[in-house]
Design a protein around this motif. Structure first.
Motif, PDB file in Angstrom:
ATOM      1  N   ASN A   1       0.916  -1.123   0.024  1.00  0.00           N
ATOM      2  CA  ASN A   1      -0.032   0.049  -0.074  1.00  0.00           C
ATOM      3  C   ASN A   1       0.717   1.419   0.070  1.00  0.00           C
ATOM      4  O   ASN A   1       0.285   2.258  -0.088  1.00  0.00           O
ATOM      5  N   GLN A   2       2.131   1.110  -0.055  1.00  0.00           N
ATOM      6  CA  GLN A   2       2.880   2.368  -0.049  1.00  0.00           C
ATOM      7  C   GLN A   2       3.217   2.715  -1.560  1.00  0.00           C
ATOM      8  O   GLN A   2       4.125   3.546  -1.971  1.00  0.00           O
ATOM      9  N   ARG A   3       3.016   1.736  -2.508  1.00  0.00           N
ATOM     10  CA  ARG A   3       3.209   2.002  -3.988  1.00  0.00           C
ATOM     11  C   ARG A   3       2.398   3.002  -4.436  1.00  0.00           C
ATOM     12  O   ARG A   3       1.150   3.145  -3.936  1.00  0.00           O
ATOM     13  N   PRO A   4       2.931   3.771  -5.573  1.00  0.00           N
ATOM     14  CA  PRO A   4       2.222   5.086  -5.971  1.00  0.00           C
ATOM     15  C   PRO A   4       0.681   4.639  -6.657  1.00  0.00           C
ATOM     16  O   PRO A   4      -0.199   5.183  -6.541  1.00  0.00           O
ATOM     17  N   ILE A   5       0.702   3.372  -7.124  1.00  0.00           N
ATOM     18  CA  ILE A   5      -0.579   2.805  -7.803  1.00  0.00           C
ATOM     19  C   ILE A   5      -1.439   2.418  -6.740  1.00  0.00           C
ATOM     20  O   ILE A   5      -2.911   2.510  -6.734  1.00  0.00           O
ATOM     21  N   ALA A   6      -0.956   2.263  -5.410  1.00  0.00           N
ATOM     22  CA  ALA A   6      -1.966   2.234  -4.391  1.00  0.00           C
ATOM     23  C   ALA A   6      -2.706   3.337  -3.884  1.00  0.00           C
ATOM     24  O   ALA A   6      -3.670   3.410  -3.206  1.00  0.00           O
ATOM     25  N   LEU A   7      -2.229   4.516  -4.622  1.00  0.00           N
ATOM     26  CA  LEU A   7      -2.629   5.699  -4.123  1.00  0.00           C
ATOM     27  C   LEU A   7      -3.832   6.490  -5.218  1.00  0.00           C
ATOM     28  O   LEU A   7      -4.474   7.481  -4.850  1.00  0.00           O
ATOM     29  N   LEU A   8      -3.916   5.616  -6.193  1.00  0.00           N
ATOM     30  CA  LEU A   8      -4.816   6.121  -7.190  1.00  0.00           C
ATOM     31  C   LEU A   8      -6.361   6.372  -6.885  1.00  0.00           C
ATOM     32  O   LEU A   8      -6.732   5.576  -5.897  1.00  0.00           O
ATOM     33  N   ASN A   9      -6.890   7.287  -7.220  1.00  0.00           N
ATOM     34  CA  ASN A   9      -8.441   7.481  -7.039  1.00  0.00           C
ATOM     35  C   ASN A   9      -9.273   6.462  -7.941  1.00  0.00           C
ATOM     36  O   ASN A   9      -8.894   6.371  -9.163  1.00  0.00           O
ATOM     37  N   LEU A  10     -10.105   5.949  -7.382  1.00  0.00           N
ATOM     38  CA  LEU A  10     -10.999   4.920  -7.873  1.00  0.00           C
ATOM     39  C   LEU A  10     -12.164   5.538  -8.560  1.00  0.00           C
ATOM     40  O   LEU A  10     -13.115   5.775  -7.739  1.00  0.00           O
ATOM     41  N   VAL A  11     -12.157   6.184  -9.733  1.00  0.00           N
ATOM     42  CA  VAL A  11     -13.332   7.113 -10.374  1.00  0.00           C
ATOM     43  C   VAL A  11     -13.856   6.471 -11.453  1.00  0.00           C
ATOM     44  O   VAL A  11     -14.888   6.901 -11.994  1.00  0.00           O
ATOM     45  N   GLY A  12     -13.465   5.365 -11.858  1.00  0.00           N
ATOM     46  CA  GLY A  12     -13.915   4.776 -13.008  1.00  0.00           C
ATOM     47  C   GLY A  12     -15.521   4.144 -12.919  1.00  0.00           C
ATOM     48  O   GLY A  12     -15.994   4.291 -13.905  1.00  0.00           O
ATOM     49  N   GLY A  13     -15.508   3.759 -12.014  1.00  0.00           N
ATOM     50  CA  GLY A  13     -16.988   2.984 -11.688  1.00  0.00           C
ATOM     51  C   GLY A  13     -17.110   1.662 -12.235  1.00  0.00           C
ATOM     52  O   GLY A  13     -18.165   0.833 -12.043  1.00  0.00           O
ATOM     53  N   GLN A  14     -16.095   1.201 -12.732  1.00  0.00           N
ATOM     54  CA  GLN A  14     -16.084  -0.299 -13.282  1.00  0.00           C
ATOM     55  C   GLN A  14     -14.370  -0.630 -13.002  1.00  0.00           C
ATOM     56  O   GLN A  14     -13.656   0.002 -13.231  1.00  0.00           O
ATOM     57  N   LEU A  15     -14.379  -2.009 -12.603  1.00  0.00           N
ATOM     58  CA  LEU A  15     -13.006  -2.368 -12.484  1.00  0.00           C
ATOM     59  C   LEU A  15     -12.051  -2.320 -13.671  1.00  0.00           C
ATOM     60  O   LEU A  15     -11.004  -1.683 -13.604  1.00  0.00           O
ATOM     61  N   CYS A  16     -12.953  -2.629 -14.943  1.00  0.00           N
ATOM     62  CA  CYS A  16     -11.854  -2.550 -16.162  1.00  0.00           C
ATOM     63  C   CYS A  16     -11.620  -0.709 -16.488  1.00  0.00           C
ATOM     64  O   CYS A  16     -10.329  -0.471 -16.825  1.00  0.00           O
ATOM     65  N   LEU A  17     -12.296  -0.090 -16.009  1.00  0.00           N
ATOM     66  CA  LEU A  17     -12.197   1.438 -16.332  1.00  0.00           C
ATOM     67  C   LEU A  17     -11.031   1.975 -15.252  1.00  0.00           C
ATOM     68  O   LEU A  17     -10.119   2.659 -15.651  1.00  0.00           O
ATOM     69  N   ASP A  18     -11.060   1.345 -14.204  1.00  0.00           N
ATOM     70  CA  ASP A  18     -10.159   1.533 -13.016  1.00  0.00           C
ATOM     71  C   ASP A  18      -8.709   1.337 -13.351  1.00  0.00           C
ATOM     72  O   ASP A  18      -7.806   1.961 -13.227  1.00  0.00           O
ATOM     73  N   PHE A  19      -8.753   0.145 -14.077  1.00  0.00           N
ATOM     74  CA  PHE A  19      -7.523  -0.521 -14.628  1.00  0.00           C
ATOM     75  C   PHE A  19      -6.935   0.424 -15.796  1.00  0.00           C
ATOM     76  O   PHE A  19      -5.792   0.672 -15.885  1.00  0.00           O
ATOM     77  N   VAL A  20      -7.627   0.998 -16.571  1.00  0.00           N
ATOM     78  CA  VAL A  20      -7.390   1.899 -17.671  1.00  0.00           C
ATOM     79  C   VAL A  20      -6.781   3.149 -17.138  1.00  0.00           C
ATOM     80  O   VAL A  20      -5.847   3.563 -17.582  1.00  0.00           O
ATOM     81  N   ASN A  21      -7.365   3.296 -15.610  1.00  0.00           N
ATOM     82  CA  ASN A  21      -6.830   4.748 -15.214  1.00  0.00           C
ATOM     83  C   ASN A  21      -5.453   4.397 -14.363  1.00  0.00           C
ATOM     84  O   ASN A  21      -5.081   5.196 -13.280  1.00  0.00           O
TER      85      ASN A  21
ATOM     86  N   THR B   1      -8.324  -2.367  -5.225  1.00  0.00           N
ATOM     87  CA  THR B   1      -9.810  -2.351  -5.670  1.00  0.00           C
ATOM     88  C   THR B   1     -10.656  -3.773  -5.068  1.00  0.00           C
ATOM     89  O   THR B   1     -11.560  -3.593  -5.319  1.00  0.00           O
ATOM     90  N   LYS B   2      -9.799  -4.221  -4.198  1.00  0.00           N
ATOM     91  CA  LYS B   2     -10.411  -5.525  -3.648  1.00  0.00           C
ATOM     92  C   LYS B   2     -10.850  -6.357  -4.680  1.00  0.00           C
ATOM     93  O   LYS B   2     -11.866  -7.012  -4.386  1.00  0.00           O
ATOM     94  N   SER B   3     -10.334  -6.502  -5.868  1.00  0.00           N
ATOM     95  CA  SER B   3     -10.513  -7.520  -6.923  1.00  0.00           C
ATOM     96  C   SER B   3     -10.375  -8.767  -6.442  1.00  0.00           C
ATOM     97  O   SER B   3     -10.718  -9.743  -7.062  1.00  0.00           O
ATOM     98  N   LEU B   4      -9.391  -8.970  -5.554  1.00  0.00           N
ATOM     99  CA  LEU B   4      -8.945 -10.289  -4.943  1.00  0.00           C
ATOM    100  C   LEU B   4      -9.035 -10.133  -3.504  1.00  0.00           C
ATOM    101  O   LEU B   4      -8.561  -9.049  -2.954  1.00  0.00           O
ATOM    102  N   PRO B   5      -9.347 -11.307  -3.006  1.00  0.00           N
ATOM    103  CA  PRO B   5      -9.449 -11.529  -1.527  1.00  0.00           C
ATOM    104  C   PRO B   5      -7.813 -11.416  -0.746  1.00  0.00           C
ATOM    105  O   PRO B   5      -7.019 -11.787  -1.678  1.00  0.00           O
ATOM    106  N   GLU B   6      -7.742 -10.906   0.355  1.00  0.00           N
ATOM    107  CA  GLU B   6      -6.528 -10.368   0.730  1.00  0.00           C
ATOM    108  C   GLU B   6      -5.518 -11.764   0.879  1.00  0.00           C
ATOM    109  O   GLU B   6      -4.566 -11.655   0.691  1.00  0.00           O
ATOM    110  N   ASP B   7      -5.955 -12.823   1.381  1.00  0.00           N
ATOM    111  CA  ASP B   7      -5.373 -14.038   1.481  1.00  0.00           C
ATOM    112  C   ASP B   7      -4.846 -14.447   0.231  1.00  0.00           C
ATOM    113  O   ASP B   7      -3.617 -14.977  -0.107  1.00  0.00           O
TER     114      ASP B   7
END
Ligand SMILES: [Zn+2]
Length: 214
Positions: free
Chosen positions: A4-24, A61-67
């Motif tokens: 969670n300290q990587r720059p990607i972990a600080l992105l705003n999730l504004v896409g409204g869909q998983l694939c759009l958040d990935f585009v972003n 994005t919580k797309s995978l469970p933590e374990d």
């Protein structure tokens, strides 16, 4: 490793869909001929640099469970470069398909085929399971590729079931983030009012000042 300290972990999730958040997962995209949004473009500030970024994004994005993320983190200690190339190819194909849809143009068949290749692998790993009185889909293995399967599945779902007239590209300079406009009046222009929205306001204010200097 602290994902969670990587720059990607600080992105705003504004896409409204998983694939759009990935585009972003880029700082932005700059078109080489700025007046021509069909020209080639370059990525500004790539956030997806290695498989840890892919895992950090899945955690965000919580797309995978933590374990599952922790298991993949242990397995990824030696790095895996090819998955990042695949991830970026898939991401840019989804971006270009959506951009064409927004511009009311036909997507490039090559981009559709990149998405289809990931989908066909993804669905070959999907199986129906019956547990506690219910059927549901499950992927048959936990791997870094599964993150791409989830993204491709989200893109297929977006393109086939969502109202595509609500698909938008941010109006910010060299931003090119995408989002689903769920506002009532369908007038959302910016990925985020705090970033691109504010910058546009400042630019408008400055050009007004230049036209009417005091
Ligand atoms: Zn923006």
């Amino acid at each position: 490793m602290n994902l969670n300290q990587r720059p990607i972990a600080l992105l705003n999730l504004v896409g409204g869909q998983l694939c759009l958040d990935f585009v972003n997962t880029v700082g932005g995209r700059k078109y080489l001929l700025s007046a021509d949004q069909t020209s080639d473009y370059v990525i500004i500030d790539e956030k997806l640099t290695d498989c840890y970024d892919l895992l950090a994004w899945s955690q965000l994005t919580k797309s995978l469970p933590e374990d599952q993320i922790q298991t993949l983190l242990l397995e990824s200690q030696h790095g895996n470069k090819s998955i990042i190339k695949q991830a970026i190819d898939l991401r840019e194909a989804i971006y270009r398909i959506c951009k064409q849809i927004i511009s009311k143009k036909e997507p490039n068949p090559l981009d559709i085929s990149v998405l289809n290749q990931t989908l066909s692998i993804a669905y070959s790993h999907a199986k129906l399971v019956f547990e506690e009185g219910e059927f549901f889909w499950q992927w048959d293995r936990n791997s870094l590729d599964k993150i791409l399967w989830l993204i491709a599945d989200s893109a297929a779902e977006l393109l086939t079931t969502v109202d595509l007239t609500r698909l938008r590209e941010c109006g910010g300079n060299d931003c090119c983030w995408l989002f689903e406009d769920t506002s009532k009046n369908k007038m959302r222009q910016w990925c985020d009012m705090q970033t691109c929205g504010n910058l546009a306001k400042v630019r408008r204010f400055r050009s007004k000042l230049n036209k009417n200097p005091k």
